[in-house]
Design a protein around this motif. Structure first.
Motif, mmCIF file in Angstrom:
data_model
loop_
_atom_site.group_PDB
_atom_site.id
_atom_site.type_symbol
_atom_site.label_atom_id
_atom_site.label_comp_id
_atom_site.label_asym_id
_atom_site.label_seq_id
_atom_site.Cartn_x
_atom_site.Cartn_y
_atom_site.Cartn_z
ATOM 1 N N SER A 115 7.336 -19.249 -8.073
ATOM 2 C CA SER A 115 6.968 -17.886 -8.443
ATOM 3 C C SER A 115 5.630 -17.531 -7.820
ATOM 4 N N GLY A 116 5.286 -16.268 -7.886
ATOM 5 C CA GLY A 116 4.004 -15.795 -7.374
ATOM 6 C C GLY A 116 3.767 -14.371 -7.824
ATOM 7 N N PHE A 117 2.660 -13.789 -7.375
ATOM 8 C CA PHE A 117 2.366 -12.402 -7.739
ATOM 9 C C PHE A 117 1.501 -11.762 -6.662
ATOM 10 N N ILE A 118 1.704 -10.463 -6.473
ATOM 11 C CA ILE A 118 1.007 -9.704 -5.438
ATOM 12 C C ILE A 118 -0.341 -9.238 -5.987
ATOM 13 N N ILE A 119 -1.414 -9.442 -5.219
ATOM 14 C CA ILE A 119 -2.755 -9.080 -5.694
ATOM 15 C C ILE A 119 -3.377 -7.924 -4.912
ATOM 16 N N SER A 120 -2.658 -7.389 -3.906
ATOM 17 C CA SER A 120 -3.188 -6.255 -3.146
ATOM 18 C C SER A 120 -2.036 -5.457 -2.560
ATOM 19 N N GLU A 121 -2.262 -4.176 -2.357
ATOM 20 C CA GLU A 121 -1.190 -3.328 -1.867
ATOM 21 C C GLU A 121 -0.798 -3.628 -0.422
ATOM 22 N N ASP A 122 -1.676 -4.371 0.303
ATOM 23 C CA ASP A 122 -1.335 -4.736 1.681
ATOM 24 C C ASP A 122 -0.624 -6.081 1.771
ATOM 25 N N GLY A 123 -0.220 -6.659 0.628
ATOM 26 C CA GLY A 123 0.722 -7.767 0.669
ATOM 27 C C GLY A 123 0.198 -9.172 0.520
ATOM 28 N N TYR A 124 -0.988 -9.383 -0.054
ATOM 29 C CA TYR A 124 -1.448 -10.750 -0.325
ATOM 30 C C TYR A 124 -0.827 -11.246 -1.632
ATOM 31 N N ILE A 125 -0.345 -12.489 -1.601
ATOM 32 C CA ILE A 125 0.389 -13.055 -2.734
ATOM 33 C C ILE A 125 -0.197 -14.411 -3.100
ATOM 34 N N VAL A 126 -0.367 -14.645 -4.391
ATOM 35 C CA VAL A 126 -0.896 -15.917 -4.896
ATOM 36 C C VAL A 126 0.247 -16.740 -5.477
ATOM 37 N N THR A 127 0.240 -18.031 -5.195
ATOM 38 C CA THR A 127 1.187 -18.966 -5.785
ATOM 39 C C THR A 127 0.533 -20.338 -5.856
ATOM 40 N N ASN A 128 1.300 -21.350 -6.260
ATOM 41 C CA ASN A 128 0.794 -22.727 -6.264
ATOM 42 C C ASN A 128 0.967 -23.360 -4.889
#
Length: 496
Positions: A115-128
């Motif tokens: 899983s992950g989640f988007i942190i900016s409208e230009d498409g950066y995503i955080v995950t493990n």
């Protein structure tokens, strides 16, 4: 007259009872108002999490990775046949992609979900990091069903965090980080992710504990009873305002399923890591250049410290701290204007400080307080420097029993064999009584006693002198600097 007096007395009693009732009613009302005011900052259990789930779900993603692995019939796992074997020709043809057996060593693909989640409208995503580690291809699926290919921007093994990037012609929905330090035990939280590959799923619970450490140097986990399972890794843990206050990373379970003990890396750690990964593609942590250990109560007593807190410096290799005058045996009590409680707190605070910044560090040395100005280096560069491995100890010639140990003098040959400098001095523990205080404190055969009472020891007489001094000073314990395979550690041993 008596009757009128009695009537008047009854009336007065009735009035007093009425006034008392009014008083207690008023006091009770005031208490209720105070109680309600005191609970004003606490948030009641929500009637539903549906609104929150609808708000944040567009920014939560499922992650699928593909990894190419070698065929089990090739490489070191391939069958090994002796020359001249009757099956040698058959297996050679079978395993040869150009032979009559056809291509038998085609690479295989392994898929993983997270899983992950988007942190900016230009498409950066955080995950493990463990979700995407060694992946050849990474694909994300949004709540809407839209799929996008993702590229790895950077990763940090220390915190198990990775930053991905996707390209999109239109702004993407995203969620902000919240302040994990504001979360209290008992606060409501909601987890979202892709558990067991079943697709988007929501679970809710509370913060069960804070500041949990598992195995990493920079661990700062929120513990939650919100259901977290395999596939939830990398997904967000939300507060009731829709802010990410943790990244779901691990569970404690005897069977691999959720038993209500899950761990989310605190957002205040994650946000700093992702900022550096976004800017540099790697982490850049501050480095002080010392080896440290916690100040235990017995160590504090042996050093005549007023409290068992701070970070005790066990060694100062070449680096920023040594350049500024730090010494082994110093106790760091303050860093950059903030008190230091223990080593874990100091390590995290140093790591969060900008590389190249000059900070004031207060140490306790010989009963006095001294302030050092230290310009921090970069930890990643320091860790890249290889250190020689220590060899096993040889037998020691001369020996004597002391403090529950059989001790021998360290000579040049033994020092070199143990990875120490040829001119290193100390006493080698040859044998140890398992019923002794030394064994209880973790000393073992092969350890080297380098200092006693914060003074170097080169002979058995030196150690005996330090023991006698401690007893004469009325101390119950003596502080020893121990080296094991080159690694230093302070230990306080009872001398009574």
């Amino acid at each position: 007259m008596a009757a009128r007096g009695l009537a008047r007395s009854v009336a007065l009693d009735r009035d007093r009872r009425g006034m008392a009732s009014l008083f207690w009613a008023g006091a009770l009302g005031l208490a209720l108002v105070i109680g309600q005011a005191g609970q004003g900052h606490a948030r009641a259990a929500p009637d539903s999490f549906a609104g929150l789930a609808e708000q944040v779900s567009p920014a939560v993603v499922n992650i699928t990775t593909s990894t190419t692995v070698a065929s089990p019939l090739s490489g070191p796992d391939a069958p090994q046949l002796p020359p001249g074997s009757p099956f040698e020709e058959f297996f050679r043809d079978f395993l040869n992609p150009d032979g009559p057996g056809g291509p038998r060593r085609a690479p295989q693909h392994s898929n993983a979900l997270g899983s992950g989640f988007i942190i900016s409208e230009d498409g950066y995503i955080v995950t493990n990091n463990h979700v995407i580690e060694n992946a050849d291809e990474i694909e994300i699926e949004m709540f809407s069903g839209r799929r996008l290919d993702a590229e790895l921007v950077g990763r940090d093994e220390q915190t198990d965090i990775a930053l991905l990037k996707v390209k999109s012609d239109e702004p993407l929905p995203f969620v902000p980080f919240g302040d994990s330090d504001q979360m209290r035990v008992g606060d409501w939280v909601m987890a979202m992710g892709n558990p067991l590959g079943q697709g988007f799923s929501v679970s809710a619970g509370i913060v069960s504990a804070r500041n949990r450490a598992l195995s990493g140097t920079y661990d700062d986990f929120l513990q939650t009873d919100a259901a977290i399972n395999r596939g939830n890794s990398g997904g967000p843990l939300f507060n009731m305002d829709g802010q990410v206050i943790g990244v779901n990373t691990a569970i404690l379970s005897p069977n691999g399923g959720s038993i209500g003990i899950g761990f989310s890396m605190a957002s205040n750690v994650v946000s700093k890591v992702t900022t550096q990964l976004r800017e540099f593609g790697e982490t850049r942590r501050g480095w002080l250049g010392v080896r440290i250990q916690d100040v235990t109560p017995d160590v504090a007593e042996a050093m005549s410290l007023s409290a068992a807190q701070g970070a005790l410096v066990t060694e100062v290799p070449d680096g920023p701290a040594k350049d500024a005058g730090m010494q082994s045996g110093d106790v760091i009590t303050s860093f950059d204007g903030q008190p230091v409680k223990d080593t874990r707190e100091l390590v995290r605070r140093v790591a969060d400080t900008d590389v190249g910044r000059a900070v004031r560090v207060v140490v306790q040395r010989g009963g006095r307080s001294e302030t050092l100005l230290i310009t921090l280096g970069r930890r990643e560069e320091a860790e890249a420097t290889a250190t020689p491995a220590a060899a096993q100890k040889p037998a020691e010639p001369q020996s004597q029993e002391m403090l529950g140990m059989t001790l021998g003098v360290l000579d040049a040959d033994a020092a070199q064999a143990m990875g120490l400098a040829p001119d290193a001095t100390g006493l080698v523990v040859r044998e140890i009584d398992e019923a002794s205080n030394a064994y209880e404190k973790g000393l073992r055969a092969g350890d080297v006693i380098a200092e006693a009472g914060q003074q170097k020891v080169a002979s058995l007489a030196d150690l005996q002198a330090r023991v006698d001094e401690a007893k004469q000073a009325g101390r119950k314990s003596l502080l020893l600097l121990i080296r094991r395979e080159g690694e230093p550690r302070f230990v306080a041993l009872a001398v009574e």
